[in-house]
Design an enzyme around this catalytic site. Structure first.
Site, PDB file in Angstrom:
ATOM      1  N   CYS A   1      -2.569  43.063  62.796  1.00 24.34           N
ATOM      2  CA  CYS A   1      -2.170  44.469  62.672  1.00 24.34           C
ATOM      3  C   CYS A   1      -0.645  44.609  62.637  1.00 24.34           C
ATOM      4  CB  CYS A   1      -2.766  45.245  63.847  1.00 24.34           C
ATOM      5  SG  CYS A   1      -2.142  46.913  64.051  1.00 24.34           S
TER       6      CYS A   1
ATOM      7  N   CYS B   1       0.839  47.246  64.982  1.00 23.73           N
ATOM      8  CA  CYS B   1       0.748  46.776  66.376  1.00 23.73           C
ATOM      9  C   CYS B   1       1.973  45.926  66.717  1.00 23.73           C
ATOM     10  CB  CYS B   1      -0.512  45.947  66.587  1.00 23.73           C
ATOM     11  SG  CYS B   1      -2.051  46.838  66.302  1.00 23.73           S
TER      12      CYS B   1
END
Length: 106
Positions: A31, A34
């Site tokens: 991600c 993230c």
């Protein structure tokens, strides 16, 4: 103290039974957003040391807690107080916004 990590196995001890509020960062290695917010969370963790604990839960390795708390989009931050989810932040945000969200939830 920087951010810590938790897992399905240690979630109850690390988060639900914590004496201080805990922000759980539900994330995954793949991600991009993230990874973008990770340095900001590290800094916020140090700035708010003693007021809140920030811990990370890798949803690829720990799917039980991600399913239990309805994580459908990451990054997703959930603030827990006294074992209960109190506030949620979905998606990446600048450090200032993340810090303000955490402080307002305290």
């Amino acid at each position: 103290m920087a951010t810590t990590t938790t897992s399905d196995a240690s979630f109850e001890t690390d988060v639900l039974k914590s004496s201080e509020p805990v922000v759980v960062d539900f994330w995954a290695e793949w991600c991009g957003p993230c990874k973008m917010i990770a340095p900001a969370l590290e800094e916020i963790s140090e700035e708010l040391q003693g007021q809140v604990k920030i811990t990370k839960l890798n949803i690829d390795e720990n799917q039980d807690m991600a399913m239990k708390y309805g994580v459908r989009s990451i990054p997703m931050l959930i603030m827990f107080k006294d074992g209960e989810p109190m506030a949620t932040q979905v998606g990446a945000a600048p450090k200032g916004k993340l810090s303000d969200w955490i402080k307002s939830a305290l």
